[in-house]
Design an enzyme around this catalytic site. Structure first.
Site, PDB file in Angstrom:
ATOM      1  N   SER A 146       0.854  -1.185   0.000  1.00  0.00           N
ATOM      2  CA  SER A 146       0.000   0.000   0.000  1.00  0.00           C
ATOM      3  C   SER A 146       0.890   1.234   0.000  1.00  0.00           C
ATOM      4  CB  SER A 146      -0.853  -0.002   1.275  1.00  0.00           C
ATOM      5  OG  SER A 146      -1.466   1.250   1.466  1.00  0.00           O
ATOM      6  N   TYR A 159      -1.611  -0.223  10.484  1.00  0.00           N
ATOM      7  CA  TYR A 159      -1.651  -0.579   9.059  1.00  0.00           C
ATOM      8  C   TYR A 159      -0.367  -0.115   8.370  1.00  0.00           C
ATOM      9  CZ  TYR A 159      -3.598  -0.940   4.310  1.00  0.00           C
ATOM     10  OH  TYR A 159      -3.824  -1.263   2.997  1.00  0.00           O
TER      11      TYR A 159
HETATM   12  C1  8X3 Z   1      -4.923   1.704   1.513  1.00  0.00           C
HETATM   13  C2  8X3 Z   1      -4.400   3.004   1.087  1.00  0.00           C
HETATM   14  O1  8X3 Z   1      -4.721   5.513   1.446  1.00  0.00           O
HETATM   15  O2  8X3 Z   1      -6.167   4.040   2.726  1.00  0.00           O
HETATM   16  O3  8X3 Z   1      -4.033   0.691   1.243  1.00  0.00           O
HETATM   17  O4  8X3 Z   1      -3.859   4.210   3.314  1.00  0.00           O
HETATM   18  S1  8X3 Z   1      -4.808   4.226   2.204  1.00  0.00           S
END
Ligand code: 8X3
Length: 266
Positions: A146, A159
């Site tokens: 990501s 995340y």
């Molecule tokens: C998700 C991208 O912009 O929500 O993988 O962090 S973001």
């Protein structure tokens, strides 16, 4: 020579995780439409069944955080020959709490799914991919990280860390595989409007999900990412797309998201 479906050899065989929705399901559709043989794995059997009916893919229920499930997939594939492409897509964000308040169980779950789930798949499938590389010139490990792997943001700590972990792992893997015809491709999408990503992040809160995409002209959709995956695995055998960062035009950076129409400044 290209490595994709135009080859005169038997179709290349792909395994796609997280196939029950979003980028995974779109990737299964895109690969099947181009003649690849696809095995789709995910946790939800009902969704896999509809995908199989729609695309002709083969399916297996598999939770990538479960060693026995992954071993069952490996054994199933091994009985039927080699593997050419692994698309390690299962992952996602769980929670949007600040670092000082986040539940460590959410963090563990994110690491299990994004980092260790990906490593578990790679570890299990690598011997099969080596046979695939022998048969079809090259094999592919495509993994979804990501843009969040590269830029931190408030509420994204767990995340950010998990996806940064995926990025770091893929870097090591690419070095370890040097000398073998196995490509390691990292796809790092920014904002992708999928059915479930934001819902999982916000514990099912639809209002928060809707607010995230509110006014954003054309966020990426799962098909956009699937197209890039198909392109990457279809490149000539000597071409490795190490890292593809992709965002909607409206998202210049993680913290620079334009809401409203996109217009030239004339
Ligand atoms: C998700 C991208 O912009 O929500 O993988 O962090 S973001």
């Amino acid at each position: 020579m290209g490595t994709n479906e135009t080859s005169s050899r038997a179709p290349r065989r792909a395994l796609v995780s997280g196939a029950s929705s979003g980028i995974g399901a779109a990737t299964v559709r895109a690969l099947c439409a181009r003649g690849y043989e696809v095995v789709a794995i995910a946790r939800r059997e009902d969704r896999l069944a509809s995908l199989a009916q729609e695309t002709g893919c083969t399916t297996m229920v598999c939770d990538v955080t479960n060693e026995h499930d992954v071993e069952a997939v490996r054994a199933y594939l091994a009985k039927r020959g080699s593997l050419d492409i692994l698309v390690a897509n299962a992952g996602g964000a769980i929670g949007a709490d600040p670092v000082g308040e986040g539940d460590p169980r959410d963090w563990s779950a994110m690491f299990e799914l994004n980092v260790i789930g990906t490593q578990r798949l790679i570890r299990a499938m690598l011997p099969l991919l080596r046979h695939g590389a022998l048969e079809h010139q090259v094999a592919d490990i495509v993994s979804l990280s990501s843009t969040a792997a590269f830029v931190s943001y408030e509420g994204g700590g767990g995340y950010n860390a998990a996806k940064a972990g995926v990025h770091a792992m893929l870097g090591a893997l690419r070095l370890e595989l040097a000398g073998e015809p196995i490509r390691v491709v990292e796809i790092a999408p920014g904002m992708v409007h999928t059915e479930e990503f934001a819902l999982n992040r916000f514990a099912g809160d639809e209002a928060k999900r809707d607010a995230l995409y509110e006014g954003v002209e054309a966020p990426l959709v799962a098909d956009d990412v699937a197209d890039v995956i198909v392109y990457a695995v279809g490149c000539p055998a000597h071409v490795n797309l190490d890292l593809v960062q992709m965002r909607p035009v409206a998202q210049a950076a993680q913290h620079k998201l334009h809401r409203g129409p996109l217009r030239p400044k004339l």
